[in-house]
Enzyme design. Structure first.
Site, PDB file in Angstrom:
ATOM      1  N   GLU A   1       0.871  -1.157   0.000  1.00  0.00           N
ATOM      2  CA  GLU A   1       0.000   0.000   0.000  1.00  0.00           C
ATOM      3  C   GLU A   1       0.918   1.220   0.000  1.00  0.00           C
ATOM      4  O   GLU A   1       1.814   1.313   0.836  1.00  0.00           O
ATOM      5  CB  GLU A   1      -0.878   0.007   1.260  1.00  0.00           C
ATOM      6  CG  GLU A   1      -1.923   1.081   1.166  1.00  0.00           C
ATOM      7  CD  GLU A   1      -2.787   1.220   2.422  1.00  0.00           C
ATOM      8  OE1 GLU A   1      -2.749   0.345   3.293  1.00  0.00           O
ATOM      9  OE2 GLU A   1      -3.497   2.242   2.486  1.00  0.00           O
TER      10      GLU A   1
ATOM     11  N   ARG B   1       6.295 -12.928   9.671  1.00  0.00           N
ATOM     12  CA  ARG B   1       6.807 -11.582   9.512  1.00  0.00           C
ATOM     13  C   ARG B   1       8.259 -11.553   9.980  1.00  0.00           C
ATOM     14  O   ARG B   1       8.670 -12.340  10.818  1.00  0.00           O
ATOM     15  CB  ARG B   1       5.981 -10.708  10.447  1.00  0.00           C
ATOM     16  CG  ARG B   1       5.822  -9.283  10.044  1.00  0.00           C
ATOM     17  CD  ARG B   1       5.013  -8.568  11.075  1.00  0.00           C
ATOM     18  NE  ARG B   1       5.383  -9.001  12.416  1.00  0.00           N
ATOM     19  CZ  ARG B   1       4.533  -9.029  13.419  1.00  0.00           C
ATOM     20  NH1 ARG B   1       3.282  -8.721  13.259  1.00  0.00           N
ATOM     21  NH2 ARG B   1       4.947  -9.396  14.622  1.00  0.00           N
TER      22      ARG B   1
ATOM     23  N   LYS C   1       4.913  -0.062  11.059  1.00  0.00           N
ATOM     24  CA  LYS C   1       4.711   1.204  10.373  1.00  0.00           C
ATOM     25  C   LYS C   1       4.416   2.308  11.394  1.00  0.00           C
ATOM     26  O   LYS C   1       4.921   3.415  11.314  1.00  0.00           O
ATOM     27  CB  LYS C   1       3.518   1.059   9.431  1.00  0.00           C
ATOM     28  CG  LYS C   1       3.757   1.698   8.096  1.00  0.00           C
ATOM     29  CD  LYS C   1       2.639   1.354   7.129  1.00  0.00           C
ATOM     30  CE  LYS C   1       3.218   0.710   5.893  1.00  0.00           C
ATOM     31  NZ  LYS C   1       2.246   0.305   4.906  1.00  0.00           N
TER      32      LYS C   1
HETATM   33  N1  LIG Z   1      -2.027  -9.633   1.105  1.00  0.00           N
HETATM   34  C1  LIG Z   1      -0.987  -8.886   1.323  1.00  0.00           C
HETATM   35  O1  LIG Z   1       0.132  -9.213   1.005  1.00  0.00           O
HETATM   36  C2  LIG Z   1      -1.221  -7.568   2.011  1.00  0.00           C
HETATM   37  C3  LIG Z   1      -0.752  -6.450   1.241  1.00  0.00           C
HETATM   38  C4  LIG Z   1      -1.092  -5.129   1.861  1.00  0.00           C
HETATM   39  N2  LIG Z   1      -1.318  -4.181   0.834  1.00  0.00           N
HETATM   40  C5  LIG Z   1       0.058  -4.624   2.712  1.00  0.00           C
HETATM   41  O2  LIG Z   1       0.786  -3.765   2.279  1.00  0.00           O
HETATM   42  O3  LIG Z   1       0.247  -5.052   3.823  1.00  0.00           O
END
Ligand SMILES: NC(=O)CC[C@H](N)C(=O)O
Length: 782
Positions: free
Chosen positions: A252, A472, A482
């Site tokens: 994003e 993660r 973030k």
């Molecule tokens: N499904 C995913 O990989 C999530 C992507 C999501 N847009 C993010 O940036 O976290």
């Protein structure tokens, strides 16, 4: 706590696991809950470990399966981690089922698949037949590679039995190790200790394979086995996309990328490459309030920096029209409705598991409202479109989630075209599907959303990609969320998004990390589904850049805090040209020349007016060495001047110092960085800001560098001997040179423990006391 410790001991967990579990409160809660549920006080270590592993992998959505899994483990139906992973995988993809069909579940968990010793024996024998060169290479064969290969032939076999059998059969073929073999092993790895360590690592690795580390091929195989698309949909995909594997990296554009994103980029690109497929960069741009062009550009630039070229760059927002149409389809099917509840009202109903009063509005009316939403007829938050799924569902993401909402904010990519915007869950799966993505990989936090992802595609009869989550990345002594990074930047705790102390890709780049070193790191840590709590030590990242720069960075010298030294026993105009290798390991890079003159600079950190037995630097009466030019005697030392006498080459000083001729020294600035957080895991603190290291940045404004560096450009990398690797900062212009220290030459802990003086190990007492972040004693012989 003591009671907890005893309980964990009784189920055979090892001490480290117990210690970590007690520290991580959730981990402890989960395993105790399992034990309480099945009433187990004491059990075999193997069962205990499986119960533990299972408990750590239970997400909220799977909580109601705890008893089932525990029962399978205790009854010996699930006997290893691979089976457990199969079982979990099945449950994750079937959270909608109330009753789990035993037959399917058993199959997924490999229940009843008993790999007999006989089978292991035969498989190993067959495998070794294919290794024709074994008799030639003998015991220098690659143990870890062999183990991996047999393992893939018998995935449900017990790891230890497999390696045992492999070792035995190899010995039967080759006979016991001869003297020649031992010699060969020695020349392979010089130091026996290192060799032993390596072997241990390999052994550990082999055992860890039991932990079901997914390699790429397993992932794809699993996909094929569980594929759920109709023939028609598969054909649609086949006709439209010539790639069997298509992945995407979907950030994003609402912030800067960090090392965790690099892990995801690396994984997605490599997975596709492995199968000759391609990868898209997709901007997941559904929230215009938080997104902007700056982030979009920056993400593209970061991908370029890391060396990845997306096959295509797409924007989720390019599909807004299609997403609107799909929403209309859902409304028509009676699977979506317009809801006028306020945010508070609806979250209350959702937590009480009650339906919205708008749930039964007829499709025709919903269509009309939705059309008016699009036309700008309503205010923001007055109404939204919801999927009609199940307000009582145990998984909250399935309780009639909102899928479209009103925002009168222009969009960075679409301008003012829309005032309604689709939400992430609705958008992501449809974009994946439209783009023909085969493997939709994301981090484990998204696991709870997987059922929703599948629900939309099922209702819309769209091609369904295979969703796979991985853990993660956490790195020690830093934060990656973030929200926390935002806080650090906006409160000026760090100097912007590219501060060299944070692990944003821009920060790493500014610090001097190369793309190669970051990719190497990603390869090294690998991608698994193991718990999100794993922390990779910062030293792992540092060792990657050290290795890379060791072969890339030219050697030169700089002085952080200069003090003048005069060589008394040479003439006023004395000057001697010394020729030394630019990169000693890489003679092809040629030589550089440095000048020794009567007046030189030394580093104040290496100089003391009074001697001390633990000190080997410059002090009255000491014999010292200067890098590249031999021994000197220290005649006298005052606060701002040192007098030296050059000695014959046969004297052997304890250590060699860096220096610069006053004729060749030119001003520069050096910034020395340390961990931003003193705390190993700042996320564990009540207030992570308390873990901040107050000395994480030290600026040496009066530093000096060799004048050869006057031609350097930002991002040039060098090794300043004894001081570390440095990167020329972007701020260097108009004759100003600012060097950021990327990393010291040796790992922090090791610097403390031992020091090597020109290849010789010295005892701890020979190491000078070092101030924090003071120039460290050099590690390697050049
Ligand atoms: N499904 C995913 O990989 C999530 C992507 C999501 N847009 C993010 O940036 O976290």
């Amino acid at each position: 706590m003591e009671e907890a410790q005893t309980r964990l001991q009784k189920i055979g967990l090892d001490e480290t696991t117990i210690k970590n579990t007690i520290k991580g409160k959730n981990a402890l809660k989960s395993i105790l809950q399992t034990l309480d549920l099945i009433g187990v006080q004491e059990c075999d270590k193997k069962i205990g470990n499986l119960l533990y592993e299972m408990s750590q992998n239970l997400t909220e959505a799977l909580d109601n399966r705890r008893a089932l899994l525990a029962k399978y483990i205790v009854e010996g139906k699930i006997t290893n981690k691979l089976q457990l992973e199969g079982a979990l995988e099945y449950l994750r993809t079937h959270t909608h089922l109330e009753q789990i069909p035993a037959e399917d579940f058993d199959k997924a968990a490999g229940v009843g698949i008993v790999v007999t010793p006989e089978q292991i024996k035969n498989t190993v024998a067959e495998f070794l037949k294919t290794k024709q060169d074994l008799k030639t290479i003998r015991y220098t064969y690659n143990f870890s590679e062999y183990t991996k290969q047999v393992r893939s032939l018998l995935p449900f076999a017990e790891g230890k039995l497999l390696t045992q059998e492999l070792n035995q059969q190899i010995e039967a073929i080759l006979g016991p190790k001869t003297e020649e073999d031992l010699k060969a092993a020695k020349t392979q790895v010089k130091k026996p200790q290192q060799q032993q360590q390596q072997q241990q690592q390999v052994q550990q690795q082999a055992e860890e394979e039991d932990d079901c580390k997914f390699d790429i091929s397993k992932l794809v195989a699993r996909d094929l086995a569980t594929t759920v698309n109709s023939e028609q949909l598969l054909n649609w995909r086949k006709q439209n996309f010539p790639y069997e594997v298509l992945t995407r990296f979907p950030p994003e554009p609402n912030g800067y990328l960090h090392i965790g994103h690099a892990k995801s980029i690396n994984f997605n690109f490599r997975l596709a490459q492995h199968y000759k497929g391609v990868t898209y960069l997709r901007f997941d741009d559904t929230n215009p309030e938080k997104e902007c062009q700056e982030f979009i550009d920056n993400i593209k630039e970061n991908l370029r920096f890391l060396g990845y070229t997306p096959f295509k760059t797409t924007h989720a927002s390019d599909n807004f029209g299609k997403l609107y149409d799909y929403a209309v389809q859902l409304i028509q099917k009676g699977k979506a409705y317009c809801c006028f509840l306020t945010k508070e009202e609806s979250s209350k109903l959702r937590s009480d598991l009650k339906p919205s009063p708008y749930r039964d509005t007829q499709p025709a009316e919903n269509l009309e409202i939705f059309r008016k939403m699009k036309m700008g007829y309503y205010k923001e938050n007055e109404v939204c479109l919801r999927a009609k799924i199940d307000p009582t569902h145990p998984n909250p993401t399935l309780r009639d989630p909102a899928i479209f909402r009103i925002r009168f904010t222009p969009h960075p990519h679409q301008g003012e075209k829309w005032c309604i915007y689709p939400l992430y869950d609705f958008t992501h799966c449809i974009c994946d599907s439209i783009e023909g993505i085969t493997h939709s990989c994301c981090t484990l936090e998204f696991e709870v959303r997987r059922d929703l992802y599948y629900w939309f595609l099922k209702e819309l009869d769209l091609y369904r990609p295979f969703v796979w989550e991985f853990s993660r990345l956490n790195v020690s002594n830093t934060v990656l969320s973030k929200r926390k990074l935002h806080h650090l930047v906006f409160n000026n705790i760090v100097d912007g998004w590219d501060d060299p102390r944070i692990l944003t890709l821009n920060g790493l780049r500014r610090r001097g990390y190369t793309a190669d070193s970051i990719n190497k790191f990603c390869d090294l840590i690998s991608v698994t589904r193991k718990g999100n709590e794993n922390i990779i030590g910062m030293h792992v990242l540092e060792s990657c850049i050290r290795k890379d720069l060791d072969i890339k960075a030219p050697r030169t010298m700089a002085i952080l805090e200069p003090i003048v030294a005069i060589i008394d026993n040479v003439a006023e105009d004395f000057s001697e040209e010394l020729e030394v290798a630019i990169i000693p390991r890489n003679p092809q890079k040629g030589n550089r020349k440095i000048l020794l003159t009567k007046q030189i600079y030394l580093d104040k950190n290496d100089v003391r007016t009074e001697d001390h037995p633990d000190f080997w630097g410059v002090a009255p009466g000491k014999i010292i060495g200067l890098k590249q030019c031999g021994p000197f005697k220290v005649l006298s030392v005052t606060a701002n001047e040192v007098h030296l006498e050059r000695l014959g080459k046969d004297v052997k000083p304890k250590g060699f110092l860096h220096w610069l001729s006053v004729k060749e020294a030119t001003p520069c600035v050096a910034r020395l960085y340390d961990y931003l957080f003193e705390a190993y895991d700042p996320n564990e603190l009540d207030d992570y800001i308390k873990g901040i290291n107050p000395n994480s940045k030290i600026v040496c404004s009066n530093a000096l560098m060799h004048k050869d560096l006057l031609n350097s450009k930002p991002e040039d990398k060098v090794q300043f001997e004894r001081l570390g690797y440095f990167n020329l900062d972007f701020d260097s212009k108009d004759g100003k040179f600012i060097w950021n220290r990327t990393v010291t030459l040796q790992e922090k802990d090791k610097i403390k423990a031992i020091a090597q003086v020109d290849g010789k190990q010295v005892q701890k007492k020979d190491v000078p006391q070092q101030k924090k972040d003071a120039p460290k004693k050099e590690a390697k012989k050049e």
